[in-house]
Write a protein that holds these residues in place. Structure first.
Motif, PDB file in Angstrom:
ATOM      1  N   MET A 100       0.917  -0.750   0.077  1.00 20.36           N
ATOM      2  CA  MET A 100       0.341  -0.088  -0.497  1.00 20.36           C
ATOM      3  C   MET A 100       1.194   0.777  -0.584  1.00 20.36           C
ATOM      4  O   MET A 100       1.641   1.458   0.785  1.00 20.36           O
ATOM      5  N   MET A 101       0.279   1.821  -0.617  1.00 18.94           N
ATOM      6  CA  MET A 101       1.435   3.262  -0.722  1.00 18.94           C
ATOM      7  C   MET A 101       0.902   4.711   0.287  1.00 18.94           C
ATOM      8  O   MET A 101      -0.461   4.247   0.529  1.00 18.94           O
ATOM      9  N   GLU A 102       2.110   5.140   0.620  1.00 18.53           N
ATOM     10  CA  GLU A 102       1.398   6.337   1.819  1.00 18.53           C
ATOM     11  C   GLU A 102       1.956   6.966   1.397  1.00 18.53           C
ATOM     12  O   GLU A 102       2.439   8.120   0.203  1.00 18.53           O
ATOM     13  N   PRO A 103       1.420   8.457   1.511  1.00 21.79           N
ATOM     14  CA  PRO A 103       1.208   9.916   1.065  1.00 21.79           C
ATOM     15  C   PRO A 103       2.426  10.432   2.020  1.00 21.79           C
ATOM     16  O   PRO A 103       2.951  10.402   2.984  1.00 21.79           O
ATOM     17  N   LEU A 104       2.892  11.293   1.275  1.00 25.09           N
ATOM     18  CA  LEU A 104       4.200  11.936   1.198  1.00 25.09           C
ATOM     19  C   LEU A 104       4.146  12.680   2.057  1.00 25.09           C
ATOM     20  O   LEU A 104       4.546  13.229   2.825  1.00 25.09           O
ATOM     21  N   ALA A 105       2.873  13.551   2.677  1.00 29.28           N
ATOM     22  CA  ALA A 105       2.444  14.639   3.158  1.00 29.28           C
ATOM     23  C   ALA A 105       0.850  14.963   3.496  1.00 29.28           C
ATOM     24  O   ALA A 105      -0.144  14.276   2.713  1.00 29.28           O
ATOM     25  N   ARG A 106       0.944  15.047   4.854  1.00 31.88           N
ATOM     26  CA  ARG A 106      -0.097  15.607   5.122  1.00 31.88           C
ATOM     27  C   ARG A 106      -0.099  16.662   5.916  1.00 31.88           C
ATOM     28  O   ARG A 106       0.607  17.072   6.900  1.00 31.88           O
ATOM     29  N   PHE A 107      -1.896  17.449   5.688  1.00 29.39           N
ATOM     30  CA  PHE A 107      -2.021  18.627   6.285  1.00 29.39           C
ATOM     31  C   PHE A 107      -2.930  19.453   6.336  1.00 29.39           C
ATOM     32  O   PHE A 107      -4.026  19.075   5.171  1.00 29.39           O
ATOM     33  N   GLU A 108      -3.560  20.499   7.429  1.00 34.65           N
ATOM     34  CA  GLU A 108      -4.329  21.406   7.901  1.00 34.65           C
ATOM     35  C   GLU A 108      -4.233  22.412   6.514  1.00 34.65           C
ATOM     36  O   GLU A 108      -2.897  23.333   6.334  1.00 34.65           O
ATOM     37  N   SER A 109      -5.156  23.105   5.790  1.00 35.36           N
ATOM     38  CA  SER A 109      -5.047  23.906   4.882  1.00 35.36           C
ATOM     39  C   SER A 109      -6.461  25.034   4.637  1.00 35.36           C
ATOM     40  O   SER A 109      -7.750  24.451   5.327  1.00 35.36           O
ATOM     41  N   HIS A 110      -6.512  25.897   4.318  1.00 33.70           N
ATOM     42  CA  HIS A 110      -8.133  26.773   4.084  1.00 33.70           C
ATOM     43  C   HIS A 110      -7.795  26.171   2.408  1.00 33.70           C
ATOM     44  O   HIS A 110      -6.986  27.034   1.428  1.00 33.70           O
ATOM     45  N   VAL A 111      -9.222  26.145   1.644  1.00 39.29           N
ATOM     46  CA  VAL A 111      -8.955  25.899   0.148  1.00 39.29           C
ATOM     47  C   VAL A 111     -10.045  26.457  -0.004  1.00 39.29           C
ATOM     48  O   VAL A 111     -11.189  25.959   0.464  1.00 39.29           O
ATOM     49  N   ALA A 112     -10.041  27.861  -0.820  1.00 40.12           N
ATOM     50  CA  ALA A 112     -11.375  27.827  -1.235  1.00 40.12           C
ATOM     51  C   ALA A 112     -12.265  28.832  -0.207  1.00 40.12           C
ATOM     52  O   ALA A 112     -13.467  28.619   0.153  1.00 40.12           O
ATOM     53  N   GLY A 113     -11.653  29.242   1.144  1.00 40.73           N
ATOM     54  CA  GLY A 113     -12.177  29.895   2.413  1.00 40.73           C
ATOM     55  C   GLY A 113     -12.262  29.125   2.865  1.00 40.73           C
ATOM     56  O   GLY A 113     -13.345  30.063   4.612  1.00 40.73           O
ATOM     57  N   ARG A 114     -12.480  28.103   3.197  1.00 41.20           N
ATOM     58  CA  ARG A 114     -12.953  27.203   3.807  1.00 41.20           C
ATOM     59  C   ARG A 114     -12.276  25.906   4.681  1.00 41.20           C
ATOM     60  O   ARG A 114     -10.820  25.219   3.557  1.00 41.20           O
ATOM     61  N   ASN A 115     -11.999  25.749   5.585  1.00 39.07           N
ATOM     62  CA  ASN A 115     -10.752  24.677   6.405  1.00 39.07           C
ATOM     63  C   ASN A 115     -10.780  23.227   5.533  1.00 39.07           C
ATOM     64  O   ASN A 115     -11.879  22.562   4.998  1.00 39.07           O
ATOM     65  N   ALA A 116      -9.666  22.581   4.957  1.00 42.27           N
ATOM     66  CA  ALA A 116      -9.765  21.180   4.797  1.00 42.27           C
ATOM     67  C   ALA A 116      -8.523  20.339   5.298  1.00 42.27           C
ATOM     68  O   ALA A 116      -7.457  21.350   5.739  1.00 42.27           O
ATOM     69  N   ARG A 117      -8.651  19.020   4.942  1.00 40.63           N
ATOM     70  CA  ARG A 117      -7.634  17.897   5.356  1.00 40.63           C
ATOM     71  C   ARG A 117      -7.014  17.704   3.528  1.00 40.63           C
ATOM     72  O   ARG A 117      -7.754  17.174   2.740  1.00 40.63           O
ATOM     73  N   VAL A 118      -6.083  18.206   3.505  1.00 38.96           N
ATOM     74  CA  VAL A 118      -4.984  17.928   2.160  1.00 38.96           C
ATOM     75  C   VAL A 118      -3.854  16.961   2.524  1.00 38.96           C
ATOM     76  O   VAL A 118      -3.603  17.054   3.285  1.00 38.96           O
ATOM     77  N   VAL A 119      -3.920  15.825   1.189  1.00 28.38           N
ATOM     78  CA  VAL A 119      -3.130  14.994   1.323  1.00 28.38           C
ATOM     79  C   VAL A 119      -2.538  14.808   0.091  1.00 28.38           C
ATOM     80  O   VAL A 119      -2.899  14.719  -0.375  1.00 28.38           O
ATOM     81  N   VAL A 120      -1.000  15.224   0.301  1.00 28.25           N
ATOM     82  CA  VAL A 120      -0.639  14.726  -0.889  1.00 28.25           C
ATOM     83  C   VAL A 120       0.126  13.065  -1.170  1.00 28.25           C
ATOM     84  O   VAL A 120       0.992  12.176  -0.480  1.00 28.25           O
ATOM     85  N   TRP A 121      -0.235  12.589  -2.115  1.00 31.74           N
ATOM     86  CA  TRP A 121       0.104  11.161  -2.444  1.00 31.74           C
ATOM     87  C   TRP A 121       1.333  11.255  -3.954  1.00 31.74           C
ATOM     88  O   TRP A 121       1.795  12.529  -4.180  1.00 31.74           O
TER      89      TRP A 121
END
Length: 127
Positions: free
Chosen positions: A1-22
């Motif tokens: 199983m591939m692991e994500p390279l980064a995880r972070f919290e962000s604002h996307v389009a003015g709303r909170n979001a959880r972002v995962v970079v694969w």
């Protein structure tokens, strides 16, 4: 199983979001209402307007309101620009620009990671 390279919290389009970079994509999701919020809506509906709002509040809610994905092969450029107390990391793909607002110290790492994945110089980049 591939692991994500980064995880972070962000604002996307003015709303909170959880972002995962694969290695092959960027995914982000915006949290929806929790069970506590649904219970409060039910109490408010019964107390105020009545049965109509009660039925609307009782619809099943998901923990994620929406999930979006951007394929790394579609990314044309990535740039970072200071945006008040945060830095906006802008990822451009075609006519779409997605800005992730993150703390200043984290922005350089995220920008470099996405740039290296797009250029294929990152060890986890798809060949």
């Amino acid at each position: 199983m591939m692991e994500p390279l980064a995880r972070f919290e962000s604002h996307v389009a003015g709303r909170n979001a959880r972002v995962v970079v694969w290695p092959d994509r960027i995914e982000w999701s915006q949290p929806g209402r929790t069970k506590v919020a649904n219970v409060l809506l039910v109490i408010l509906a019964v107390y105020t307007v009545g049965i109509t709002l009660l039925f609307r509040a009782c619809r099943p809610r998901f923990k994620e309101q929406g999930r979006q994905m951007l394929a790394m092969r579609a990314v044309q450029s990535v740039a970072a620009q200071r945006d008040g107390l945060h830095t906006a990391v802008a990822v451009v793909a075609g006519a779409t620009t997605i800005s992730f607002r993150v703390p200043h110290g984290q922005a350089e790492q995220i920008e470099a990671l996405v740039r290296d994945l797009v250029l294929g110089t990152h060890p986890a980049a798809p060949r």
